[in-house]
Design an enzyme around this catalytic site. Structure first.
Site, PDB file in Angstrom:
ATOM      1  N   GLU A  84      13.539 -31.554   6.434  1.00 51.66           N
ATOM      2  CA  GLU A  84      14.379 -30.415   6.821  1.00 51.66           C
ATOM      3  C   GLU A  84      13.576 -29.148   6.627  1.00 51.66           C
ATOM      4  OE1 GLU A  84      17.603 -30.466   4.056  1.00 51.66           O
ATOM      5  OE2 GLU A  84      18.214 -32.442   4.707  1.00 51.66           O
ATOM      6  N   LYS A  86      12.837 -25.708   5.030  1.00 54.87           N
ATOM      7  CA  LYS A  86      13.224 -25.079   3.767  1.00 54.87           C
ATOM      8  C   LYS A  86      13.612 -23.645   4.092  1.00 54.87           C
ATOM      9  CE  LYS A  86      11.717 -24.700  -0.998  1.00 54.87           C
ATOM     10  NZ  LYS A  86      11.925 -23.299  -1.285  1.00 54.87           N
ATOM     11  N   ASP A  88      14.662 -19.896   3.585  1.00 59.50           N
ATOM     12  CA  ASP A  88      14.374 -18.903   2.558  1.00 59.50           C
ATOM     13  C   ASP A  88      15.584 -17.999   2.364  1.00 59.50           C
ATOM     14  OD1 ASP A  88      12.994 -17.554   0.665  1.00 59.50           O
ATOM     15  OD2 ASP A  88      11.724 -16.433   2.047  1.00 59.50           O
ATOM     16  N   TYR A 194      22.999 -28.556   3.192  1.00 54.67           N
ATOM     17  CA  TYR A 194      22.008 -29.640   3.143  1.00 54.67           C
ATOM     18  C   TYR A 194      22.310 -30.685   2.080  1.00 54.67           C
ATOM     19  CZ  TYR A 194      20.033 -26.318  -0.262  1.00 54.67           C
ATOM     20  OH  TYR A 194      19.861 -25.437  -1.285  1.00 54.67           O
ATOM     21  N   LYS A 283       5.079 -26.273   1.090  1.00 49.40           N
ATOM     22  CA  LYS A 283       5.124 -24.834   1.361  1.00 49.40           C
ATOM     23  C   LYS A 283       4.119 -24.479   2.458  1.00 49.40           C
ATOM     24  CE  LYS A 283       7.953 -22.813  -1.706  1.00 49.40           C
ATOM     25  NZ  LYS A 283       7.525 -21.754  -2.582  1.00 49.40           N
ATOM     26  N   CYS A 376     -12.928  15.632   4.772  1.00 49.77           N
ATOM     27  CA  CYS A 376     -11.589  15.177   4.400  1.00 49.77           C
ATOM     28  C   CYS A 376     -10.586  15.553   5.498  1.00 49.77           C
ATOM     29  CB  CYS A 376     -11.179  15.812   3.075  1.00 49.77           C
ATOM     30  SG  CYS A 376      -9.467  15.453   2.641  1.00 49.77           S
ATOM     31  N   CYS A 379      -8.140  18.376   3.843  1.00 54.94           N
ATOM     32  CA  CYS A 379      -8.544  19.735   3.453  1.00 54.94           C
ATOM     33  C   CYS A 379      -9.886  20.161   4.021  1.00 54.94           C
ATOM     34  CB  CYS A 379      -8.556  19.858   1.928  1.00 54.94           C
ATOM     35  SG  CYS A 379      -9.823  18.837   1.157  1.00 54.94           S
ATOM     36  N   CYS A 394     -12.768  12.460  -1.544  1.00 54.06           N
ATOM     37  CA  CYS A 394     -12.677  13.898  -1.320  1.00 54.06           C
ATOM     38  C   CYS A 394     -12.771  14.539  -2.699  1.00 54.06           C
ATOM     39  CB  CYS A 394     -11.337  14.238  -0.657  1.00 54.06           C
ATOM     40  SG  CYS A 394     -10.989  16.008  -0.742  1.00 54.06           S
ATOM     41  N   CYS A 400      -6.775  19.762  -2.485  1.00 58.59           N
ATOM     42  CA  CYS A 400      -6.524  18.947  -1.298  1.00 58.59           C
ATOM     43  C   CYS A 400      -5.038  18.585  -1.203  1.00 58.59           C
ATOM     44  CB  CYS A 400      -7.387  17.692  -1.379  1.00 58.59           C
ATOM     45  SG  CYS A 400      -7.030  16.528  -0.061  1.00 58.59           S
TER      46      CYS A 400
END
Ligand code: IVH
Length: 639
Positions: A84, A86, A88, A194, A283, A376, A379, A394, A400
């Site tokens: 089946e 799984k 979540d 289930y 999994k 930068c 700035c 920077c 800045c």
């Protein structure tokens, strides 16, 4: 039937029932209403424990599991299996008596869950009554929110400026654990059943697949993708098939549950202390999803680190919609040979931060290669390389705007000063208007100052002012964390606070003092010493004190050393907040950590634990519930 049709029929029924109340049936769908809000859910003790499942991550392990079953139980045949998906979501149990749905509860710790009957009554895929007369029936299954409904709910939350849910599982859990069942009803939740258990022998069912068919006939919603497999090879084929196609489903699935079909054989195989031997979960590996890079942005962090970020065409991956992925540094751009317009594969690294794995198709449009910026983007200062690090920085840390914003956003965040309500948008405005440069400036702001911001009316201005004023006395550990000292995060801040107890002691600490603390080395010690030697930082600390921002000293007088040497990881919902338990652990000499490793002493698991529970199981770390935890603190237990 479509939701639209359901709602139309529902309204028609309501009208008819109000016109002809004598004909209204006790199990009418209009009775699927919650009662008035309660303060807390009551507890429900499960008659038969809800076990968890062992996990496997490889096909080899599945074969080993199957061979072990055959060998240990001397089976000279290949037992039939049922595969089946799984789901979540959240495990729940439903009790039917004399065909009526009488009680529904969460899994909790497997022994005791929460009675959420009223909320479950609002879910359409849970029958109020079984189709045929049955004395006693317990049905178990998973409550989930379809991915499409999750997206719609988050869009609505966004419009209402309400908190967004991280993934469909959290949305389902949040919707189900509402004290007001009307909220649950307004959310699109569904159930896949289930498991069924009949107390009496009134019906003869001898395999799991017969049970699923029986549940379906009785009106329960089962997942029709289940398959009966002759042997483990067919089960592996099923896993491979769904690993490829799981993205096409409108519900989240994180693996496949493989169960021995025959009930007699199931009971012969029995259970370990945690899980059935007759079932296991495969999994899926982390999802890899394909999308297009719409843009590459350059991000300036609070420490000045300049990093490239891929802006993506939104895609759903491992439980949430992803729109941005880190590219780590500019070398990574070269390594991946990535550019705007390219099709890429992304996945969640450690399940949280999305990461670009590789380019699968380059854009046909001609583009200049993407180069690291020289200046930068915030700035305009020339960027620098710090020795030994691949990142660009920077150096204009004080001027800045992006760095200032980053530091203020960090200052107000939950693990720091926890000033709720000051979102990124407010911080951006405060910094751009020059009203805030250092964290201390926040405490100078008046209600009138907030009224100068866009979209802020009287009431919220007052509220923003209040939350800032109310935040002035945090625990010392959070205050230290707020300072944003390099290499000093939440856990290190706690170690430091517990050792020095007051800010004053910390300010006067020497290198030797720091090295006394287990978990602190030269790098962290140097970084803290640098921070307190810096006059700019000291000015801010003085300003903070001037405005009444004073952390609360650590007081260990009420504590014990009962948990000394033990590290705890907390997961799931407990009867009190996580902070409550973390404080108890620390007051009694223990440590807490956010991730499970072999070094973890205990995982304290509440209701609906997350992946940390699975990891603890996989590593063989001891998992305890609240009762066990309080037993550890009971001094009578100590020799
Ligand atoms: S059977 C004794 N079947 O997975 C067997 N569980 O770690 C118990 N789950 O909390 C579970 N889909 O909520 C089973 N098709 C499925 C499932 C399923 C999801 C969840 C279940 C449980 C967890 C097991």
């Amino acid at each position: 039937m479509s939701d639209l049709e359901y709602d139309r029929l529902f309204k028609e029924l309501e009208t008819l029932e109000s016109q002809f109340p004598d004909y209204k049936l006790a199990d009418s769908p209009t009775n699927r209403v919650g009662s008035a809000a309660e303060k807390k859910f009551s507890q429900h003790k499960h008659k038969v424990r809800l076990y968890s499942l062992d996990n496997t991550y490889s096909y080899e392990d599945l074969v080993l599991w199957y061979e072990r079953l055959q060998k240990n139980y001397s089976l000279d045949f290949e037992p039939e299996l049922v595969c089946e998906l799984k789901i979540d979501g959240l495990a729940i149990s439903l009790i039917y008596e004399d065909s009526e749905f009488v009680l529904g509860s969460t899994r909790g710790d497997g022994y005791v869950g929460e009675n959420i009957t009223n909320n479950l009554k609002t879910i359409k895929t849970i029958p109020q009554k079984t189709k045929t007369p049955l004395k006693n029936l317990e049905v178990r299954g998973e409550i989930f929110m379809p991915k499409s409904s999750f997206e719609a709910l988050n869009n609505k939350q966004r419009e209402n400026n309400a908190k967004l849910f991280a993934n469909p599982r959290n949305a389902a859990s949040g919707s189900l654990r509402q004290l007001d069942a009307e909220i649950t009803r307004s959310r699109d939740l569904a159930m896949f059943s289930y498991y069924g258990r009949l107390d009496s022998n009134e019906i003869n069912i001898s395999t799991h697949s017969e049970m699923l068919d029986f549940l379906k006939k009785e009106g329960f919603n089962i997942n029709n993708e289940y398959r009966v497999c002759k042997n483990i090879q067919e089960a592996i084929d099923y896993c491979k098939y769904w690993d490829k196609r799981r993205q096409e489903l409108d519900y989240a699935t994180d693996g496949v549950v493989i169960k021995v079909n025959n009930f007699m054989l199931q009971s012969e195989l029995g259970y370990t202390s945690r899980a059935p031997r007759w079932a296991t979960a495969f999994k899926f590996p982390p999802e890899e999803v394909s999308t297009i890079v719409e843009n590459i942005e350059v991000n300036v962090g609070r420490s000045g680190a300049v990093t490239p970020v891929a802006v993506l065409e939104p895609v759903y991956v491992s439980g949430s919609t992803v729109q941005r992925a880190t590219l780590h540094n500019f070398d990574e751009i070269k390594r991946l040979n990535i550019n705007i317009g390219d099709r890429v594969l992304i996945k969640k690294a450690a399940e949280i931060i999305p990461k670009v794995i590789c380019v699968t198709e380059h854009s046909t449009e001609k583009r200049e290669p993407f180069f690291a910026p020289l200046y930068c983007p915030s700035c305009g200062t020339k960027l620098v390389n710090i020795d030994g690090e691949v990142n660009l920085y920077c150096p204009n840390s004080l001027g800045c705007p992006e760095q200032i914003k980053g530091r203020i956003e960090y200052w107000v965040s939950k693990d720091c000063m926890d000033i709720d309500g000051i979102g990124d948008n407010i911080v951006a405005q405060l910094v751009e208007k020059g009203m805030v440069v250092t964290p201390a400036d926040l405490y100078k702001l008046t209600v009138d100052d907030f009224l100068k911001l866009d979209l802020i009316a009287e009431k919220s201005a007052q509220n923003l002012y209040n939350v800032i004023q109310a935040s002035k006395n945090p625990p010392l550990a959070r205050f230290i964390n707020s300072l944003g000292i390099r290499h000093v995060g939440k856990e290190t801040s706690e170690l430091i606070a517990n050792y020095f107890k007051t800010l004053d002691n910390l300010k006067h600490a020497t290198q030797a003092d720091f090295l006394e603390i287990d978990g602190i080395g030269d790098k962290i010690a140097d970084s803290i010493l640098d921070f307190f030697q810096n006059s700019y930082n000291n000015n801010i600390l003085q300003d903070l004190q001037k405005y009444g921002v004073n952390p609360v000293n650590v007081d260990n007088s009420s504590g014990t050393e009962l948990l000394k040497g033990s590290t705890f990881v907390i997961t799931g919902t407990l009867s009190e907040t996580r902070d409550y338990f973390e404080n108890l652990i620390k007051q009694n000499g223990g440590k807490t950590s956010s991730s499970v490793s072999k070094k973890t002493s205990y995982v304290l698991a509440g209701a609906n634990p997350g992946s940390k529970y699975d990891k603890a199981e996989a590593l063989g770390v001891k998992i305890i519930n609240e009762e066990d935890f309080f037993n550890l603190l009971n001094t009578d237990n100590k020799e």
